[in-house]
Design a protein around this motif. Sequence first.
Motif, PDB file in Angstrom:
ATOM      1  N   LEU A  50       4.710  -9.326  -1.861  1.00 33.92           N
ATOM      2  CA  LEU A  50       5.060  -8.092  -1.168  1.00 33.92           C
ATOM      3  C   LEU A  50       5.793  -7.122  -2.085  1.00 33.92           C
ATOM      4  CD1 LEU A  50       6.247  -9.517   2.280  1.00 33.92           C
ATOM      5  CD2 LEU A  50       3.991  -8.624   1.654  1.00 33.92           C
ATOM      6  N   GLN A  51       6.239  -7.596  -3.232  1.00 31.51           N
ATOM      7  CA  GLN A  51       6.960  -6.737  -4.153  1.00 31.51           C
ATOM      8  C   GLN A  51       6.036  -6.047  -5.156  1.00 31.51           C
ATOM      9  OE1 GLN A  51      10.803  -8.401  -5.615  1.00 31.51           O
ATOM     10  NE2 GLN A  51      10.129 -10.276  -4.597  1.00 31.51           N
ATOM     11  N   ILE A  52       4.729  -6.269  -5.024  1.00 34.46           N
ATOM     12  CA  ILE A  52       3.767  -5.599  -5.896  1.00 34.46           C
ATOM     13  C   ILE A  52       3.625  -4.151  -5.458  1.00 34.46           C
ATOM     14  CG2 ILE A  52       1.346  -5.525  -6.605  1.00 34.46           C
ATOM     15  CD1 ILE A  52       1.280  -8.545  -6.297  1.00 34.46           C
ATOM     16  N   THR A  53       3.778  -3.239  -6.378  1.00 38.62           N
ATOM     17  CA  THR A  53       3.669  -1.814  -6.088  1.00 38.62           C
ATOM     18  C   THR A  53       2.246  -1.340  -6.380  1.00 38.62           C
ATOM     19  OG1 THR A  53       5.979  -1.458  -6.667  1.00 38.62           O
ATOM     20  CG2 THR A  53       4.541   0.483  -6.634  1.00 38.62           C
ATOM     21  N   LEU A  54       1.602  -0.759  -5.378  1.00 42.24           N
ATOM     22  CA  LEU A  54       0.263  -0.222  -5.550  1.00 42.24           C
ATOM     23  C   LEU A  54       0.331   1.175  -6.140  1.00 42.24           C
ATOM     24  CD1 LEU A  54      -1.287  -1.325  -2.140  1.00 42.24           C
ATOM     25  CD2 LEU A  54      -1.693  -2.349  -4.366  1.00 42.24           C
ATOM     26  N   LEU A  55      -0.480   1.425  -7.143  1.00 43.35           N
ATOM     27  CA  LEU A  55      -0.512   2.741  -7.777  1.00 43.35           C
ATOM     28  C   LEU A  55      -1.714   3.563  -7.320  1.00 43.35           C
ATOM     29  CD1 LEU A  55       0.397   1.659 -11.418  1.00 43.35           C
ATOM     30  CD2 LEU A  55       1.941   2.446  -9.607  1.00 43.35           C
ATOM     31  N   SER A  56      -2.870   2.927  -7.182  1.00 46.92           N
ATOM     32  CA  SER A  56      -4.059   3.639  -6.724  1.00 46.92           C
ATOM     33  C   SER A  56      -5.058   2.643  -6.139  1.00 46.92           C
ATOM     34  CB  SER A  56      -4.716   4.413  -7.877  1.00 46.92           C
ATOM     35  OG  SER A  56      -5.221   3.522  -8.856  1.00 46.92           O
ATOM     36  N   ASP A  57      -5.969   3.165  -5.327  1.00 46.91           N
ATOM     37  CA  ASP A  57      -6.969   2.337  -4.664  1.00 46.91           C
ATOM     38  C   ASP A  57      -8.230   3.181  -4.503  1.00 46.91           C
ATOM     39  OD1 ASP A  57      -8.328   0.445  -3.259  1.00 46.91           O
ATOM     40  OD2 ASP A  57      -7.049   0.481  -1.487  1.00 46.91           O
ATOM     41  N   SER A  58      -9.368   2.663  -4.939  1.00 52.04           N
ATOM     42  CA  SER A  58     -10.609   3.415  -4.832  1.00 52.04           C
ATOM     43  C   SER A  58     -11.731   2.517  -4.328  1.00 52.04           C
ATOM     44  CB  SER A  58     -10.999   4.015  -6.184  1.00 52.04           C
ATOM     45  OG  SER A  58     -11.262   2.990  -7.125  1.00 52.04           O
ATOM     46  N   ARG A  59     -12.627   3.083  -3.512  1.00 49.78           N
ATOM     47  CA  ARG A  59     -13.762   2.338  -2.970  1.00 49.78           C
ATOM     48  C   ARG A  59     -15.023   3.200  -3.039  1.00 49.78           C
ATOM     49  NH1 ARG A  59     -11.002  -1.513   0.406  1.00 49.78           N
ATOM     50  NH2 ARG A  59      -8.974  -1.646  -0.627  1.00 49.78           N
ATOM     51  N   ASN A  83     -10.744   7.560  -2.328  1.00 54.97           N
ATOM     52  CA  ASN A  83      -9.707   7.304  -3.330  1.00 54.97           C
ATOM     53  C   ASN A  83      -8.335   7.569  -2.729  1.00 54.97           C
ATOM     54  OD1 ASN A  83     -11.455   6.829  -5.722  1.00 54.97           O
ATOM     55  ND2 ASN A  83     -12.069   8.942  -5.334  1.00 54.97           N
ATOM     56  N   LYS A  84      -7.387   6.704  -3.023  1.00 57.92           N
ATOM     57  CA  LYS A  84      -6.017   6.879  -2.552  1.00 57.92           C
ATOM     58  C   LYS A  84      -5.066   6.730  -3.738  1.00 57.92           C
ATOM     59  CE  LYS A  84      -6.300   7.224   2.055  1.00 57.92           C
ATOM     60  NZ  LYS A  84      -7.751   7.297   2.206  1.00 57.92           N
ATOM     61  N   LEU A  85      -4.107   7.640  -3.809  1.00 59.11           N
ATOM     62  CA  LEU A  85      -3.026   7.543  -4.781  1.00 59.11           C
ATOM     63  C   LEU A  85      -1.739   7.260  -4.034  1.00 59.11           C
ATOM     64  CD1 LEU A  85      -3.833  10.567  -7.141  1.00 59.11           C
ATOM     65  CD2 LEU A  85      -4.223   8.133  -7.591  1.00 59.11           C
ATOM     66  N   PHE A  86      -1.065   6.198  -4.400  1.00 60.25           N
ATOM     67  CA  PHE A  86       0.158   5.807  -3.713  1.00 60.25           C
ATOM     68  C   PHE A  86       1.345   6.557  -4.317  1.00 60.25           C
ATOM     69  CE2 PHE A  86      -2.910   2.548  -2.952  1.00 60.25           C
ATOM     70  CZ  PHE A  86      -2.704   2.219  -1.629  1.00 60.25           C
ATOM     71  N   PRO A  87       2.424   6.752  -3.522  1.00 61.16           N
ATOM     72  CA  PRO A  87       2.759   6.036  -2.289  1.00 61.16           C
ATOM     73  C   PRO A  87       2.175   6.619  -1.012  1.00 61.16           C
ATOM     74  CG  PRO A  87       4.576   7.449  -2.890  1.00 61.16           C
ATOM     75  CD  PRO A  87       3.546   7.615  -3.967  1.00 61.16           C
TER      76      PRO A  87
END
Length: 322
Positions: A50-59, A83-87
């Motif tokens: 749960l402490q992993i920080t997401l930076l980006s997600d794309s599909r 495409n998602k850029l976190f946070p």
Amino acid sequence: MKIKHLLVAAAISALGAAPAFAGVAGMADLSISQLLVVDGTTHQFNPAALQITLLSDSRTGTANSNFNGIEGSGLGAGSLTDNKLFPNAGSAAVDVKYRCAGPSCGGINGIYGGSAENNTAANFMTNVGDFALGDMNNTGNALAGGASGLTRADASINTGGTQGGANATIHNGVSARADFQVLANVNLALALTYDTFVRVFVDPLLPAGTTGVATAGVTWSLTLRDTTANCAALPTGCTTTLTWSPDELNSSLVSTKGSENAVFDSFGTIFSDSRTLYAGHTYSIGIDQASNSTVTQVPEPGSLLLLGVGLAALAARRRRQA
């Protein structure tokens, strides 16, 4: 001349004696119901994940089909990218509505037991109509609560002289940083719950002189890389890349006759090898999933010629009798 007439009559008799729905089918269905991070040793939930920080997600997802040269249709686009850029809140998600081609598409929901869209349950052992269907769906994130994905490519032929094919693909990528407030690193693995069904079927009762071919296959692979800048100069160095392509999710089948018909049916939960993620490092996960199937059922060239000669002879005979 008499011998030729007898051969033509025998060929026509064989065609008429075959069952009306002797056909060909190919199914390539892969459903991932859960992909998530677990402890590398116990395979249980690890709070450190749960402490992993997401930076980006794309599909990116695509689905298409073709029957006798006509492309399948469906609601919305046949290819989607998110495409998602976190946070920013939420993970990327794509859902390409099923694309259907062929005469049976008007009743496709009934063929699939009520609904063809994102259907993870219907598996066919034989041909069930004249259609090709591609469908895909991908949601959630393995590093943020779990991910799921579906690729379905089914094709079926009931009548001769036809061909069809379908495919569906998923590509998704995640960039994440293992960012911990404690100095201890963490050993993690991936848990995957899946259902794979691949089937090729050529009816042994196809009309004489007719050939059928069915192909079907699914593929799935995951790659984890350390993308930390200058990681080789860090005290921990660069972590080892994980490449995961389990046999349970990779299968390809071909049938050209009844004796070659085959099915690959597998489901359950499997675990990847574990890897140590180091505090402050940046990682990327890429996943590729695909389903493909093609079917053909056509008279052999010799049979077409023989049938043509027979029809011509019958026509000439009718003219002489007129």
